[in-house]
Scaffold this motif. Structure first.
Motif, PDB file in Angstrom:
ATOM      1  N   GLU A  59      81.709  27.964  45.426  1.00 17.67           N
ATOM      2  CA  GLU A  59      82.282  29.080  44.786  1.00 17.67           C
ATOM      3  C   GLU A  59      83.787  29.338  45.003  1.00 17.67           C
ATOM      4  OE1 GLU A  59      80.463  32.958  44.620  1.00 17.67           O
ATOM      5  OE2 GLU A  59      78.456  32.012  45.492  1.00 17.67           O
ATOM      6  N   VAL A  60      84.358  28.891  46.301  1.00 19.02           N
ATOM      7  CA  VAL A  60      85.780  29.229  46.637  1.00 19.02           C
ATOM      8  C   VAL A  60      86.749  28.172  46.010  1.00 19.02           C
ATOM      9  CG1 VAL A  60      87.487  29.668  48.312  1.00 19.02           C
ATOM     10  CG2 VAL A  60      85.312  30.796  48.402  1.00 19.02           C
ATOM     11  N   ALA A  61      86.032  26.799  46.382  1.00 24.44           N
ATOM     12  CA  ALA A  61      87.032  25.700  45.842  1.00 24.44           C
ATOM     13  C   ALA A  61      87.133  25.620  44.500  1.00 24.44           C
ATOM     14  CB  ALA A  61      86.374  24.462  46.568  1.00 24.44           C
ATOM     15  N   PRO A  62      85.952  25.835  43.502  1.00 22.06           N
ATOM     16  CA  PRO A  62      86.328  25.588  42.160  1.00 22.06           C
ATOM     17  C   PRO A  62      87.249  26.707  41.545  1.00 22.06           C
ATOM     18  CG  PRO A  62      84.144  25.599  42.623  1.00 22.06           C
ATOM     19  CD  PRO A  62      84.718  25.949  44.038  1.00 22.06           C
ATOM     20  N   PHE A  72      98.629  22.603  48.480  1.00 26.27           N
ATOM     21  CA  PHE A  72      97.236  22.714  49.200  1.00 26.27           C
ATOM     22  C   PHE A  72      97.087  23.809  49.970  1.00 26.27           C
ATOM     23  CE2 PHE A  72      94.557  21.406  52.634  1.00 26.27           C
ATOM     24  CZ  PHE A  72      93.551  20.817  52.010  1.00 26.27           C
ATOM     25  N   LEU A  73      95.667  24.141  49.461  1.00 20.02           N
ATOM     26  CA  LEU A  73      95.041  25.302  49.907  1.00 20.02           C
ATOM     27  C   LEU A  73      93.946  25.116  50.926  1.00 20.02           C
ATOM     28  CD1 LEU A  73      95.189  27.784  46.989  1.00 20.02           C
ATOM     29  CD2 LEU A  73      96.801  27.572  48.591  1.00 20.02           C
ATOM     30  N   PRO A  74      94.249  25.269  52.368  1.00 21.70           N
ATOM     31  CA  PRO A  74      93.247  24.754  53.489  1.00 21.70           C
ATOM     32  C   PRO A  74      91.970  25.767  53.284  1.00 21.70           C
ATOM     33  CG  PRO A  74      95.012  26.298  54.441  1.00 21.70           C
ATOM     34  CD  PRO A  74      95.429  25.945  53.237  1.00 21.70           C
ATOM     35  N   GLN A  75      91.986  27.050  52.290  1.00 17.75           N
ATOM     36  CA  GLN A  75      90.903  27.842  52.223  1.00 17.75           C
ATOM     37  C   GLN A  75      89.775  26.982  51.385  1.00 17.75           C
ATOM     38  OE1 GLN A  75      93.957  28.892  51.797  1.00 17.75           O
ATOM     39  NE2 GLN A  75      94.335  30.278  53.415  1.00 17.75           N
ATOM     40  N   THR A  76      90.330  25.914  50.828  1.00 12.44           N
ATOM     41  CA  THR A  76      89.100  25.271  49.824  1.00 12.44           C
ATOM     42  C   THR A  76      88.405  24.040  50.772  1.00 12.44           C
ATOM     43  OG1 THR A  76      90.711  23.703  49.387  1.00 12.44           O
ATOM     44  CG2 THR A  76      90.618  25.758  47.883  1.00 12.44           C
TER      45      THR A  76
END
Length: 290
Positions: A59-62, A72-76
């Motif tokens: 859900e988060v990465a998409p 670049f977002l490390p949260q993905t």
């Protein structure tokens, strides 16, 4: 030696032996129980980390895919999300530590140290299957750990870890192109490792042990007091009164009162027999006087 002293010596010996055996057995059981509780709690925390990983991938990465093209977002990253989530959980459970140790990570902080690499190799070689639990020595003392393999089962993970060419340019700009590539589907690349000092289950077992043994000691003391009171009221005092009457009769005091024949227990039977014997003796003495 008086009966009370003999009784208390025997009772103290029996209770001391029982106390020692109970202490030995209960401490071992409490240690095992405390360790099992710590392991179960670690398992729940690890399941929570897995849930965060799955949520991040699905859900988060998409949702952040477009932003990843600019920065670049490390949260993905599932490992980053699981670690950050655990760090929040660790505020309430400071004794636990969590790491997603990887043999070839993109982020250097996830690189497995020697003992973690050995655990990962056990999973890769099939020595351990789904979970392994053990104890290792550390500079601060023994540490209990639980580990589960990290296996690449989700194809989207390979977007960042298959080849340098397929990786997002923003990720390469942040971490470089030297590490974190060459992963394959179904490959075990790392391990989730939850650690907790052995002092935690030992301290839990010690607290439970002291509370249990303190309660048991209080019960034993109460038993000794109750038994001594019963011994005095039901046996020693009646026997003492009976002995005093018998002493008076033996000295010729036939007008001494009879012993009270209350109850049908052994003391009551003894009192009835003594009273009959005294009446018989009184009659015999009167017949001799005639």
């Amino acid at each position: 030696m008086k009966i009370t002293l003999k009784f208390n010596l025997v009772l103290a010996g029996v209770l001391t032996a029982g106390f020692a055996i109970t202490a030995l057995v209960s401490y071992q059981i409490l240690q095992q129980t405390a360790r099992r509780e710590v392991v179960e709690r670690a398992g729940l925390m690890m399941e929570a980390a897995l849930a965060v990983r799955g949520y991040t991938i699905d859900e988060v990465a998409p949702l952040l895919r477009m932003q990843m093209k600019r920065d670049f977002l490390p949260q993905t990253v599932p490992a980053y999300a699981a670690t950050q989530s655990f760090n929040k959980l660790r505020e309430a459970h400071k004794e636990y530590s969590y790491k997603e140790a990887t043999l070839n990570p993109t982020n250097p902080r996830d690189r497995a140290v020697d003992w973690e690499a050995d655990i990962i190799q056990q999973f890769r070689n099939g020595v351990a299957q789904r979970e392994t639990i053990g104890v290792r020595d550390t500079p601060t003392g023994a540490s209990l750990y639980m580990a589960r393999p990290i296996q690449i089962k989700n194809p989207p993970c390979l977007v960042c870890h298959s080849t340098v060419e397929a990786a997002p340019r923003t990720m390469l700009a942040r971490y470089g192109n030297a590490n974190g590539f060459g992963w394959k589907l179904e490959e075990i690349v790392g391990a989730q490792i939850m650690s907790v000092p052995m002092e935690v289950p030992v301290a839990q077992a010690r607290r439970a042990f002291l509370a249990f043994m303190g309660s048991l000691a209080a019960v034993f003391v109460a038993i000794v007091i109750v038994l001594n009171v019963m011994l005095r009221l039901l046996i020693l005092q009646p026997v003492a009164r009976l002995a005093a009457i018998a002493d008076d009769v033996s000295r010729g005091k036939m007008d001494a009162p009879e012993f009270d024949e209350r109850g049908r227990d052994e003391i009551g039977v003894l009192a009835a027999s003594f009273n009959r014997m005294r009446r018989s003796l009184d009659k015999a003495m009167k017949m001799l006087d005639e």
